[in-house]
Design a protein around this motif. Structure first.
Motif, PDB file in Angstrom:
ATOM      1  N   SER A 146       0.867  -1.298  -0.058  1.00 41.86           N
ATOM      2  CA  SER A 146       0.165  -0.086   0.117  1.00 41.86           C
ATOM      3  C   SER A 146       0.765   1.264   0.047  1.00 41.86           C
ATOM      4  O   SER A 146       0.429   2.122  -0.484  1.00 41.86           O
ATOM      5  CB  SER A 146      -0.835  -0.097   1.186  1.00 41.86           C
ATOM      6  N   ASP A 147       1.945   1.331   0.792  1.00 42.06           N
ATOM      7  CA  ASP A 147       2.754   2.419   0.566  1.00 42.06           C
ATOM      8  C   ASP A 147       3.329   2.743  -0.650  1.00 42.06           C
ATOM      9  O   ASP A 147       3.548   3.907  -1.436  1.00 42.06           O
ATOM     10  CB  ASP A 147       4.276   2.172   1.580  1.00 42.06           C
ATOM     11  N   PHE A 148       3.793   1.459  -1.440  1.00 44.70           N
ATOM     12  CA  PHE A 148       4.287   1.720  -2.580  1.00 44.70           C
ATOM     13  C   PHE A 148       3.342   2.237  -3.702  1.00 44.70           C
ATOM     14  O   PHE A 148       3.481   3.013  -4.488  1.00 44.70           O
ATOM     15  CB  PHE A 148       4.973   0.339  -3.187  1.00 44.70           C
ATOM     16  N   LEU A 149       2.187   1.445  -3.628  1.00 41.68           N
ATOM     17  CA  LEU A 149       1.196   1.808  -4.548  1.00 41.68           C
ATOM     18  C   LEU A 149       0.429   3.412  -4.506  1.00 41.68           C
ATOM     19  O   LEU A 149       0.195   4.030  -5.386  1.00 41.68           O
ATOM     20  CB  LEU A 149      -0.202   0.977  -4.357  1.00 41.68           C
ATOM     21  N   SER A 150       0.615   3.846  -3.123  1.00 45.74           N
ATOM     22  CA  SER A 150       0.231   5.196  -2.988  1.00 45.74           C
ATOM     23  C   SER A 150       1.202   6.011  -3.520  1.00 45.74           C
ATOM     24  O   SER A 150       0.660   7.025  -4.169  1.00 45.74           O
ATOM     25  CB  SER A 150       0.321   5.585  -1.375  1.00 45.74           C
ATOM     26  N   LEU A 151       2.376   5.916  -3.582  1.00 49.29           N
ATOM     27  CA  LEU A 151       3.330   6.596  -4.091  1.00 49.29           C
ATOM     28  C   LEU A 151       3.226   6.604  -5.793  1.00 49.29           C
ATOM     29  O   LEU A 151       3.474   7.616  -6.482  1.00 49.29           O
ATOM     30  CB  LEU A 151       4.670   6.503  -3.724  1.00 49.29           C
ATOM     31  N   PHE A 152       2.932   5.332  -5.940  1.00 45.52           N
ATOM     32  CA  PHE A 152       3.147   4.923  -7.599  1.00 45.52           C
ATOM     33  C   PHE A 152       2.009   5.601  -8.297  1.00 45.52           C
ATOM     34  O   PHE A 152       2.136   6.340  -9.280  1.00 45.52           O
ATOM     35  CB  PHE A 152       3.353   3.515  -7.689  1.00 45.52           C
ATOM     36  N   LEU A 153       0.832   5.782  -7.628  1.00 45.97           N
ATOM     37  CA  LEU A 153      -0.618   6.049  -8.171  1.00 45.97           C
ATOM     38  C   LEU A 153      -0.318   7.621  -8.272  1.00 45.97           C
ATOM     39  O   LEU A 153      -1.094   8.226  -9.129  1.00 45.97           O
ATOM     40  CB  LEU A 153      -1.735   5.494  -7.398  1.00 45.97           C
ATOM     41  N   SER A 154       0.286   8.162  -7.194  1.00 47.60           N
ATOM     42  CA  SER A 154       0.397   9.577  -7.227  1.00 47.60           C
ATOM     43  C   SER A 154       1.242   9.998  -8.210  1.00 47.60           C
ATOM     44  O   SER A 154       0.868  11.088  -8.962  1.00 47.60           O
ATOM     45  CB  SER A 154       0.959   9.933  -6.018  1.00 47.60           C
ATOM     46  N   ALA A 155       2.283   9.265  -8.556  1.00 51.96           N
ATOM     47  CA  ALA A 155       3.363   9.620  -9.530  1.00 51.96           C
ATOM     48  C   ALA A 155       2.516   9.728 -11.005  1.00 51.96           C
ATOM     49  O   ALA A 155       2.709  10.168 -11.803  1.00 51.96           O
ATOM     50  CB  ALA A 155       4.666   8.876  -9.652  1.00 51.96           C
ATOM     51  N   LEU A 156       1.930   8.406 -11.062  1.00 53.77           N
ATOM     52  CA  LEU A 156       1.232   7.775 -12.370  1.00 53.77           C
ATOM     53  C   LEU A 156       0.085   9.104 -12.869  1.00 53.77           C
ATOM     54  O   LEU A 156       0.017   9.433 -13.871  1.00 53.77           O
ATOM     55  CB  LEU A 156       0.709   6.660 -12.178  1.00 53.77           C
ATOM     56  N   ALA A 157      -0.604   9.735 -11.800  1.00 57.27           N
ATOM     57  CA  ALA A 157      -1.547  10.762 -11.893  1.00 57.27           C
ATOM     58  C   ALA A 157      -0.837  11.752 -12.554  1.00 57.27           C
ATOM     59  O   ALA A 157      -1.155  12.576 -13.583  1.00 57.27           O
ATOM     60  CB  ALA A 157      -2.273  11.045 -10.498  1.00 57.27           C
ATOM     61  N   VAL A 158       0.607  12.228 -11.979  1.00 51.20           N
ATOM     62  CA  VAL A 158       1.349  13.310 -12.451  1.00 51.20           C
ATOM     63  C   VAL A 158       1.673  12.935 -14.005  1.00 51.20           C
ATOM     64  O   VAL A 158       1.681  13.891 -15.082  1.00 51.20           O
ATOM     65  CB  VAL A 158       2.262  13.726 -11.817  1.00 51.20           C
ATOM     66  N   GLY A 159       2.008  11.920 -14.098  1.00 55.41           N
ATOM     67  CA  GLY A 159       2.267  11.268 -15.512  1.00 55.41           C
ATOM     68  C   GLY A 159       1.481  11.366 -16.608  1.00 55.41           C
ATOM     69  O   GLY A 159       1.654  11.751 -17.726  1.00 55.41           O
ATOM     70  N   ILE A 160       0.185  11.021 -16.103  1.00 52.97           N
ATOM     71  CA  ILE A 160      -0.917  11.365 -17.041  1.00 52.97           C
ATOM     72  C   ILE A 160      -1.191  12.468 -17.387  1.00 52.97           C
ATOM     73  O   ILE A 160      -1.472  12.804 -18.890  1.00 52.97           O
ATOM     74  CB  ILE A 160      -2.356  10.707 -16.353  1.00 52.97           C
ATOM     75  N   ILE A 161      -1.289  13.566 -16.430  1.00 47.87           N
ATOM     76  CA  ILE A 161      -1.188  15.062 -16.932  1.00 47.87           C
ATOM     77  C   ILE A 161      -0.023  15.233 -17.813  1.00 47.87           C
ATOM     78  O   ILE A 161      -0.419  16.106 -18.756  1.00 47.87           O
ATOM     79  CB  ILE A 161      -1.146  15.871 -15.552  1.00 47.87           C
ATOM     80  N   ALA A 162       0.976  14.760 -17.385  1.00 49.81           N
ATOM     81  CA  ALA A 162       2.067  15.328 -18.747  1.00 49.81           C
ATOM     82  C   ALA A 162       2.001  14.535 -19.845  1.00 49.81           C
ATOM     83  O   ALA A 162       2.240  15.352 -20.939  1.00 49.81           O
ATOM     84  CB  ALA A 162       3.494  14.405 -18.228  1.00 49.81           C
ATOM     85  N   CYS A 163       1.309  13.538 -20.145  1.00 49.93           N
ATOM     86  CA  CYS A 163       0.817  12.932 -21.509  1.00 49.93           C
ATOM     87  C   CYS A 163      -0.103  13.852 -21.873  1.00 49.93           C
ATOM     88  O   CYS A 163       0.025  13.878 -23.288  1.00 49.93           O
ATOM     89  CB  CYS A 163       0.503  11.581 -21.124  1.00 49.93           C
ATOM     90  N   CYS A 164      -0.826  14.333 -21.288  1.00 46.19           N
ATOM     91  CA  CYS A 164      -2.117  15.061 -21.855  1.00 46.19           C
ATOM     92  C   CYS A 164      -1.768  16.344 -22.426  1.00 46.19           C
ATOM     93  O   CYS A 164      -2.089  16.851 -23.559  1.00 46.19           O
ATOM     94  CB  CYS A 164      -3.265  15.414 -20.667  1.00 46.19           C
ATOM     95  N   PHE A 165      -0.554  16.947 -22.022  1.00 49.84           N
ATOM     96  CA  PHE A 165      -0.045  18.287 -22.274  1.00 49.84           C
ATOM     97  C   PHE A 165       1.173  17.885 -23.417  1.00 49.84           C
ATOM     98  O   PHE A 165       1.948  18.948 -23.806  1.00 49.84           O
ATOM     99  CB  PHE A 165       0.300  19.204 -21.296  1.00 49.84           C
ATOM    100  N   ALA A 166       1.413  16.904 -23.475  1.00 49.90           N
ATOM    101  CA  ALA A 166       2.675  16.601 -24.364  1.00 49.90           C
ATOM    102  C   ALA A 166       2.441  17.068 -25.836  1.00 49.90           C
ATOM    103  O   ALA A 166       1.418  16.600 -26.333  1.00 49.90           O
ATOM    104  CB  ALA A 166       3.491  15.050 -24.327  1.00 49.90           C
ATOM    105  N   SER A 167       3.455  17.865 -26.384  1.00 46.40           N
ATOM    106  CA  SER A 167       3.093  18.242 -27.768  1.00 46.40           C
ATOM    107  C   SER A 167       3.209  16.975 -28.844  1.00 46.40           C
ATOM    108  O   SER A 167       2.554  17.140 -29.731  1.00 46.40           O
ATOM    109  CB  SER A 167       4.033  19.294 -28.210  1.00 46.40           C
ATOM    110  N   ALA A 168       4.059  16.159 -28.422  1.00 45.19           N
ATOM    111  CA  ALA A 168       4.256  15.080 -29.228  1.00 45.19           C
ATOM    112  C   ALA A 168       4.640  13.538 -28.617  1.00 45.19           C
ATOM    113  O   ALA A 168       5.656  13.497 -28.149  1.00 45.19           O
ATOM    114  CB  ALA A 168       5.741  15.083 -30.273  1.00 45.19           C
ATOM    115  N   LEU A 169       3.278  13.106 -28.334  1.00 47.47           N
ATOM    116  CA  LEU A 169       3.264  12.131 -27.367  1.00 47.47           C
ATOM    117  C   LEU A 169       3.795  10.653 -28.211  1.00 47.47           C
ATOM    118  O   LEU A 169       3.322  10.595 -29.128  1.00 47.47           O
ATOM    119  CB  LEU A 169       1.955  11.738 -26.968  1.00 47.47           C
TER     120      LEU A 169
END
Length: 384
Positions: A256-279
């Protein structure tokens, strides 16, 4: 089957609750994500901006002679120059101050006489004013000075040929210049080094900037290091000890510790993918591997010391690793040693993997497993 899925569901449910605690409450989660999205949006706009391929100059011809007209024609034919004209200085200055042009050029009435003069003072010939933020001011001055020198040589050559009694001297000189321009070899070539990409040479930040992957790596590292401090608080440690005393509590707590950090990072990663000019596919895969690696690294940090230590160490660790990893500068354009050094950090490995270096994916995943293993060893040591 139930024995397998029950701990998994319990770990997932507990990780969601821990995410809420890490962010400081449910209302803070959308606020943090909105701010993160705004940061990536601004970064995407900045990185997609391109340098203007032409320098704009507004001209005022107060001489109004054939020679001044020829000079302006020569200046307009230069590569990367765009000329516009104004009837007087006031209107030209308004264009300059309004940001519609980078420079203002005024050809003074004494231009014709200056072509035969030995003086090199350009203030007797031109008035040149550039915008305060112009990055091409020196280039504009050098270009105008070069064109003036060329016109002086041309006019004096024609005058000398006419004194020698050569008929149609100006016409013959023009024909010879055209033949020379057509047969002249290339004197130099400009080759850009650094990141690949067809549009990299026109990017506002140039090839030496790591770009979007570097910014993404920095944001994820800063976020997880800031969130992981909540895991080191006394109340969090007390809750973890109670959980570890239950059946399969250590497994559920660690996952659960690892998943909480990973899901938080993944949420930021999804946002990064949404605004990437060339995904690209390589960027997405590298992002997942990087999230796993940084999650393991931050979980390892949370096993040592109190939250105060992590608060102090978080910005230092993020800044040092990001500098060494090449988040602010593409080290491939500097030296092989710095390139190898950057590849020793998770940020550098992520940037390399995002640009197509798939062998670094395995390295990121291996480091993630190593960090989780070391955090487990640290946890068992503290329990003993």
């Amino acid at each position: 089957m139930k024995k397998l899925f029950d701990p998994a569901f319990r770990s997932l449910a507990l990780s969601v609750k821990k995410i809420i605690v890490l962010f400081g409450g449910i209302p803070m989660i959308p606020a943090a994500l909105i701010l993160t999205a705004a940061a990536f949006f601004i970064c995407s706009l900045a990185l997609s901006a391109v340098k203007p391929d032409r320098v704009s100059i507004v001209c005022v011809d107060e001489c109004c002679s054939d020679n001044s007209a020829a000079f302006l024609d020569s200046l307009a034919s230069a590569d990367g120059v765009s000329l516009s004209f104004s009837s007087d200085r006031d209107s030209a200055e308004k264009k300059l101050l309004g940001g519609h042009t980078e420079a203002m050029l005024v050809i003074l009435p004494g231009y014709d006489e200056s072509l035969y003069s030995e003086s090199t003072d350009a203030s007797e010939v031109f008035i040149i004013r550039t915008a305060p933020k112009s990055v091409s001011s020196e280039a504009i001055r050098e270009l105008i000075a070069g064109k003036l020198l060329s016109m002086r040589v041309y006019v004096r050559t024609v005058s000398e040929l006419e004194k020698e009694g050569i008929p149609d001297a100006e016409f013959r000189l023009n024909e010879q210049l055209k033949l020379y321009d057509a047969s002249a070899p290339t004197l130099y070539t400009v080759e850009s080094i650094g990141q690949s990409g067809a549009d990299a040479s026109s990017a506002l930040f140039g090839r030496g900037f790591a770009g979007y992957p570097g910014f993404t790596a920095l944001v994820i590292m800063l976020l997880l290091l800031s969130l992981s401090r909540s895991m080191t608080k006394p109340e969090a440690r007390l809750a973890s000890k109670r959980l570890y005393s239950a059946d399969k509590g250590m497994l559920i707590g660690t996952v659960s510790d690892f998943l909480s950090l990973f899901l938080s990072a993944l949420a930021v990663g999804i946002i990064a993918c949404c605004f990437a000019s060339a995904l690209t596919f390589s960027f997405c895969i590298a992002l997942i591997a990087y999230c796993l690696c940084v999650s393991g690294l931050c979980m390892l940090f949370s096993r040592f010391g109190g939250s105060g230590r992590i608060d102090i160490a978080a910005p230092v660790i993020a800044l040092v690793l990001s500098l060494l990893g090449g988040c602010f500068m593409d080290f491939t354009s500097l030296s092989p040693f710095l390139t190898v050094l950057s590849r020793c950090t998770p940020q550098g490995q992520f940037i390399a993997a995002a640009n197509g270096g798939y062998r670094f994916l395995l390295l990121l995943l291996t480091e993630a497993a190593l960090f989780v293993f070391l955090s487990l060893m640290g946890l068992r040591k503290t329990r003993q």
